[in-house]
Motif scaffolding. Structure first.
Motif, PDB file in Angstrom:
ATOM      1  N   ASN A 187       0.798  -1.220   0.000  1.00  0.00           N
ATOM      2  CA  ASN A 187       0.000   0.000   0.000  1.00  0.00           C
ATOM      3  C   ASN A 187       0.832   1.272   0.000  1.00  0.00           C
ATOM      4  O   ASN A 187       0.280   2.363   0.044  1.00  0.00           O
ATOM      5  CB  ASN A 187      -0.921   0.022   1.231  1.00  0.00           C
ATOM      6  N   ARG A 188       2.129   1.155  -0.003  1.00  0.00           N
ATOM      7  CA  ARG A 188       2.991   2.340  -0.065  1.00  0.00           C
ATOM      8  C   ARG A 188       2.627   3.157  -1.297  1.00  0.00           C
ATOM      9  O   ARG A 188       2.494   2.611  -2.390  1.00  0.00           O
ATOM     10  CB  ARG A 188       4.456   1.924  -0.188  1.00  0.00           C
ATOM     11  N   ALA A 189       2.484   4.449  -1.124  1.00  0.00           N
ATOM     12  CA  ALA A 189       2.174   5.324  -2.260  1.00  0.00           C
ATOM     13  C   ALA A 189       3.227   5.134  -3.355  1.00  0.00           C
ATOM     14  O   ALA A 189       2.902   5.053  -4.542  1.00  0.00           O
ATOM     15  CB  ALA A 189       2.125   6.771  -1.808  1.00  0.00           C
ATOM     16  N   SER A 190       4.488   5.003  -2.922  1.00  0.00           N
ATOM     17  CA  SER A 190       5.577   4.880  -3.896  1.00  0.00           C
ATOM     18  C   SER A 190       5.514   3.585  -4.691  1.00  0.00           C
ATOM     19  O   SER A 190       6.154   3.458  -5.729  1.00  0.00           O
ATOM     20  CB  SER A 190       6.921   4.997  -3.182  1.00  0.00           C
ATOM     21  N   LEU A 196      -2.199   5.608  -9.018  1.00  0.00           N
ATOM     22  CA  LEU A 196      -2.427   7.023  -8.702  1.00  0.00           C
ATOM     23  C   LEU A 196      -2.581   7.854  -9.980  1.00  0.00           C
ATOM     24  O   LEU A 196      -3.462   8.717 -10.070  1.00  0.00           O
ATOM     25  CB  LEU A 196      -1.301   7.574  -7.822  1.00  0.00           C
ATOM     26  N   ARG A 200      -6.041   9.874 -11.181  1.00  0.00           N
ATOM     27  CA  ARG A 200      -5.934  11.299 -11.512  1.00  0.00           C
ATOM     28  C   ARG A 200      -6.530  11.579 -12.887  1.00  0.00           C
ATOM     29  O   ARG A 200      -7.261  12.550 -13.076  1.00  0.00           O
ATOM     30  CB  ARG A 200      -4.469  11.727 -11.494  1.00  0.00           C
TER      31      ARG A 200
ATOM     32  N   GLU B 157      -3.356  15.569  -6.741  1.00  0.00           N
ATOM     33  CA  GLU B 157      -1.992  15.961  -7.134  1.00  0.00           C
ATOM     34  C   GLU B 157      -0.986  15.686  -6.013  1.00  0.00           C
ATOM     35  O   GLU B 157       0.188  15.506  -6.270  1.00  0.00           O
ATOM     36  CB  GLU B 157      -1.958  17.456  -7.513  1.00  0.00           C
ATOM     37  N   MET B 159      -1.062  13.163  -3.732  1.00  0.00           N
ATOM     38  CA  MET B 159      -1.131  11.817  -3.155  1.00  0.00           C
ATOM     39  C   MET B 159       0.228  11.152  -2.952  1.00  0.00           C
ATOM     40  O   MET B 159       0.404  10.384  -2.012  1.00  0.00           O
ATOM     41  CB  MET B 159      -2.015  10.924  -4.010  1.00  0.00           C
ATOM     42  N   GLU B 160       1.176  11.441  -3.824  1.00  0.00           N
ATOM     43  CA  GLU B 160       2.499  10.795  -3.716  1.00  0.00           C
ATOM     44  C   GLU B 160       3.241  11.174  -2.437  1.00  0.00           C
ATOM     45  O   GLU B 160       4.189  10.502  -2.038  1.00  0.00           O
ATOM     46  CB  GLU B 160       3.381  11.142  -4.925  1.00  0.00           C
ATOM     47  N   TYR B 162       2.073  11.043   0.434  1.00  0.00           N
ATOM     48  CA  TYR B 162       1.605  10.202   1.539  1.00  0.00           C
ATOM     49  C   TYR B 162       2.428   8.917   1.621  1.00  0.00           C
ATOM     50  O   TYR B 162       3.033   8.500   0.635  1.00  0.00           O
ATOM     51  CB  TYR B 162       0.112   9.894   1.366  1.00  0.00           C
ATOM     52  N   ASP B 163       2.440   8.331   2.817  1.00  0.00           N
ATOM     53  CA  ASP B 163       3.152   7.060   2.969  1.00  0.00           C
ATOM     54  C   ASP B 163       2.345   5.918   2.370  1.00  0.00           C
ATOM     55  O   ASP B 163       2.869   5.089   1.657  1.00  0.00           O
ATOM     56  CB  ASP B 163       3.393   6.768   4.458  1.00  0.00           C
TER      57      ASP B 163
END
Lengths: 206, 206
Positions: A187-190, A196, A200, B157, B159-160, B162-163
């Motif tokens: 679930n890490r954004a990265s 994502l 968008r 825009e 969201m990145e 966040y963890d």
């Protein structure tokens, strides 16, 4: 969400209970794959090629280095140890979370190359408990035990470089904690850049 | 291990289901405390001071800013919103994991000040689903719904930063995932400096 598998490195003092922990994790959940290292040392009694290690010649090993077929490798005394890349990447593509049980130098190299790797350091609740467990095994001389404790003191210097510290007090809770550390990484954004971007785009068009 | 509570910020699009999620999390586990924001806007019908918000005058609010009594604050249109520091730090000292439900600007300020804060962004599985949920509420005009969707596109825009990204598809799995994201944070090496130093000292003496 991210369907690709994660990479997790598990390190820890000898006697911290890594082995039991991994065995239990793999028994309980089928989303894991354990990476097998390649080594130039000879198999010990009871070890099978492709199970404990891939046993290769030094020529083979150097060839793998040259072809960038190893994620990381290191030399201990006169033997080489390394992590074959192909197996790891294939399993990750299949959605398996791949676990590598390696030492700190290798862990740091992997983190540099794959920053999303999770580094987990397994340790006993106290130094006293570590000593008790090593003695409790009953398989090693006090000389060997003391050498392991000295080695632990050295390794302890690098613990801050790890993402998570896992205290192995009760195997049951410890296995679950390790599972969660690896699972939340999905679930890490990265790790979800594509998702994502997609949401968008959708939001712009709606 | 770290006995101090963690700080978690939860953000997300209006309609993503944050409210239900937090309510369920707090009902299920007693290790959480929800931070209450202070605001200079007037209470709406049904809102109670100290439950939804601490309703304060602008003079009070400016006084809190001056005394560094807010972890973060922001101004939306002509009203101020902020997070009182004392409550948050007290709860964390007691071992409670404190959850802040705030927007991205505040989230980023907190992360800067307390780098170990976990930032969680809750979102629906798709933009279509978000629209469906907003319409399904039946409480807002299409105009308001469209404004919320435009706002979501703007928020997306960030969201990145966040963890974690938490997709709220099924409330049941979503609550558990959020719980795990916050709980594993207790095991972060960076949150356990004292324990690591202690074990290092023990290992030297053994």
């Amino acid at each position: 969400m991210n369907e690709q598998g994660m990479l997790a490195v598990v390190s820890g003092f000898s006697g911290a209970g890594k082995g039991t922990l991994m065995k239990e994790l793999l028994k309980r959940y089928d989303n894991y794959a354990l990476s097998i290292s390649a080594t130039t040392r000879n198999p010990r009694e009871g070890e099978t090629d492709g199970r404990e290690y891939f046993f290769v010649t030094e020529e083979n090993f150097r060839d793998m280095i040259e072809k960038d077929a190893l994620i990381e490798y290191a030399q201990y005394v006169k033997h080489f140890y390394g992590t074959p890349k192909e197996y790891v990447l294939n399993q990750m593509k299949k959605g398996k979370d791949v676990i590598l049980e390696i030492e700190i130098q290798g862990a740091l190299k992997i983190k540099e190359r794959f920053p999303e790797t999770i580094l987990i350091f397994v340790m006993p609740p106290s130094a006293e408990e570590l000593k008790r467990r090593l003695i409790g095994r009953g398989t090693e001389s006090m000389e060997v035990i003391n050498a392991r404790l000295r080695r632990a003191a050295e390794e302890a210097e690098g613990m801050e470089a790890y993402d998570y510290i896992l205290i192995n007090e009760k195997i049951e809770t410890c296995v679950e904690a390790m599972h969660q550390m690896i699972q939340v990484q999905h679930n890490r954004a990265s790790n979800n850049g594509a998702f994502l971007s997609q949401i968008r785009e959708e939001l712009k068009k709606i």
